[in-house]
Design a protein around this motif. Structure first.
Motif, mmCIF file in Angstrom:
data_model
loop_
_atom_site.group_PDB
_atom_site.id
_atom_site.type_symbol
_atom_site.label_atom_id
_atom_site.label_comp_id
_atom_site.label_asym_id
_atom_site.label_seq_id
_atom_site.Cartn_x
_atom_site.Cartn_y
_atom_site.Cartn_z
ATOM 1 N N LYS A 2 48.380 43.210 31.208
ATOM 2 C CA LYS A 2 47.319 43.393 31.488
ATOM 3 C C LYS A 2 46.457 42.288 32.440
ATOM 4 C CE LYS A 2 46.219 45.037 26.852
ATOM 5 N NZ LYS A 2 45.277 44.862 25.672
ATOM 6 N N PHE A 3 47.292 41.202 32.623
ATOM 7 C CA PHE A 3 46.907 40.307 33.531
ATOM 8 C C PHE A 3 47.958 39.948 34.707
ATOM 9 C CE2 PHE A 3 44.377 39.581 29.793
ATOM 10 C CZ PHE A 3 43.142 39.298 30.218
ATOM 11 N N ILE A 4 47.567 39.292 35.798
ATOM 12 C CA ILE A 4 48.406 38.765 36.886
ATOM 13 C C ILE A 4 47.931 37.578 37.044
ATOM 14 C CG2 ILE A 4 48.975 39.246 39.335
ATOM 15 C CD1 ILE A 4 48.057 42.181 38.937
ATOM 16 N N ALA A 5 48.939 36.358 37.091
ATOM 17 C CA ALA A 5 49.012 35.010 37.809
ATOM 18 C C ALA A 5 49.548 35.388 39.165
ATOM 19 C CB ALA A 5 49.630 34.428 36.707
ATOM 20 N N TYR A 6 48.711 34.596 40.011
ATOM 21 C CA TYR A 6 49.048 34.230 41.291
ATOM 22 C C TYR A 6 48.542 33.031 41.969
ATOM 23 C CZ TYR A 6 44.357 35.757 42.497
ATOM 24 O OH TYR A 6 42.994 35.861 42.422
ATOM 25 N N MET A 7 49.120 32.743 43.125
ATOM 26 C CA MET A 7 48.570 31.548 43.871
ATOM 27 C C MET A 7 47.685 31.887 44.936
ATOM 28 S SD MET A 7 50.788 29.060 46.299
ATOM 29 C CE MET A 7 49.881 28.095 47.501
ATOM 30 N N ARG A 10 45.831 27.207 47.269
ATOM 31 C CA ARG A 10 46.536 26.017 46.837
ATOM 32 C C ARG A 10 46.209 25.697 45.312
ATOM 33 N NH1 ARG A 10 48.241 22.588 50.784
ATOM 34 N NH2 ARG A 10 48.192 20.642 49.385
ATOM 35 N N ASN A 11 45.767 26.935 44.362
ATOM 36 C CA ASN A 11 45.797 27.072 42.983
ATOM 37 C C ASN A 11 46.199 28.383 42.503
ATOM 38 O OD1 ASN A 11 43.633 24.809 41.795
ATOM 39 N ND2 ASN A 11 43.045 25.143 43.966
ATOM 40 N N VAL A 12 46.532 28.137 41.004
ATOM 41 C CA VAL A 12 46.969 29.232 40.160
ATOM 42 C C VAL A 12 45.574 30.057 39.838
ATOM 43 C CG1 VAL A 12 48.133 30.277 38.245
ATOM 44 C CG2 VAL A 12 49.247 28.250 39.632
ATOM 45 N N PHE A 13 45.628 31.380 40.127
ATOM 46 C CA PHE A 13 44.484 32.219 39.632
ATOM 47 C C PHE A 13 44.993 33.389 38.686
ATOM 48 C CE2 PHE A 13 42.785 30.099 43.192
ATOM 49 C CZ PHE A 13 41.397 30.307 43.248
ATOM 50 N N VAL A 14 44.197 33.668 37.688
ATOM 51 C CA VAL A 14 44.440 34.840 36.878
ATOM 52 C C VAL A 14 43.460 36.003 37.096
ATOM 53 C CG1 VAL A 14 44.548 35.678 34.533
ATOM 54 C CG2 VAL A 14 45.461 33.543 35.038
ATOM 55 N N MET A 15 44.068 37.092 37.109
ATOM 56 C CA MET A 15 42.846 38.392 37.203
ATOM 57 C C MET A 15 43.447 39.291 36.135
ATOM 58 S SD MET A 15 43.752 40.250 40.961
ATOM 59 C CE MET A 15 45.351 40.698 41.467
ATOM 60 N N ARG A 16 42.718 40.471 36.041
ATOM 61 C CA ARG A 16 42.973 41.555 35.333
ATOM 62 C C ARG A 16 43.800 42.424 36.279
ATOM 63 N NH1 ARG A 16 40.915 42.056 30.431
ATOM 64 N NH2 ARG A 16 39.106 40.980 29.728
ATOM 65 N N ALA A 17 44.653 43.248 35.658
ATOM 66 C CA ALA A 17 45.622 44.130 36.639
ATOM 67 C C ALA A 17 44.945 45.089 37.578
ATOM 68 C CB ALA A 17 46.602 44.810 35.634
ATOM 69 N N GLY A 19 42.394 44.030 39.164
ATOM 70 C CA GLY A 19 41.858 43.447 40.220
ATOM 71 C C GLY A 19 40.726 42.793 39.739
ATOM 72 N N SER A 20 40.050 42.828 38.541
ATOM 73 C CA SER A 20 38.595 42.193 38.380
ATOM 74 C C SER A 20 38.937 40.830 37.546
ATOM 75 C CB SER A 20 37.997 43.422 37.330
ATOM 76 O OG SER A 20 38.621 43.463 36.160
ATOM 77 N N ASP A 21 37.935 40.214 37.519
ATOM 78 C CA ASP A 21 37.875 38.946 36.656
ATOM 79 C C ASP A 21 38.923 37.889 37.126
ATOM 80 O OD1 ASP A 21 35.731 40.069 34.892
ATOM 81 O OD2 ASP A 21 37.341 40.841 33.318
ATOM 82 N N LYS A 22 38.696 37.769 38.323
ATOM 83 C CA LYS A 22 39.585 36.710 39.139
ATOM 84 C C LYS A 22 38.895 35.146 38.746
ATOM 85 C CE LYS A 22 40.459 39.526 43.019
ATOM 86 N NZ LYS A 22 40.273 39.748 44.361
ATOM 87 N N TYR A 23 39.662 34.338 38.092
ATOM 88 C CA TYR A 23 39.353 32.961 38.045
ATOM 89 C C TYR A 23 40.690 31.955 38.096
ATOM 90 C CZ TYR A 23 41.520 33.958 33.452
ATOM 91 O OH TYR A 23 42.221 34.355 32.136
ATOM 92 N N ASN A 24 39.971 30.744 38.664
ATOM 93 C CA ASN A 24 41.043 29.751 38.933
ATOM 94 C C ASN A 24 41.369 28.929 37.634
ATOM 95 O OD1 ASN A 24 42.245 27.201 39.627
ATOM 96 N ND2 ASN A 24 40.983 27.107 41.607
#
Length: 90
Positions: A2-7, A10-17, A19-24
């Motif tokens: 349900k979620f994707i973690a990505y860089m 220079r920070n790690v972010f998570v968002m819903r699969a 593409g919504s709700d992106k947060y550092n």
């Protein structure tokens, strides 16, 4: 799934699969990268620039809860050794 973690930036972010709700989640002051989900989906392992002050090119492995809380350093590199590519095992 349900979620994707990505860089990014220079920070790690998570968002819903979708593409919504992106947060550092890492809020790092140096460079955070290579996020990897734990098998249970509750933790993220990632690399962060090592040292204080940060050593160019040296990285340590950290873990944090999926919401960015409970950040803990796992490796403590000295002499500019580097930890890359964190992974989890069951």
């Amino acid at each position: 799934g349900k979620f994707i973690a990505y860089m990014a930036h220079r920070n790690v972010f998570v968002m819903r699969a979708d593409g919504s709700d992106k947060y550092n989640v890492s809020q790092g002051k140096t460079r955070d990268s290579e996020p990897v989900w734990s098998p249970d989906g509750q933790w993220i392992a990632f690399t962060r620039t090592a040292g204080n002050p940060p050593a160019e090119g040296a990285m340590d492995i950290w873990i944090m809860k999926r919401d960015g809380t409970e950040q803990r350093q796992v490796t403590f590199n000295k002499n500019n050794f580097t930890s890359y590519g964190p992974s989890w095992s069951k």
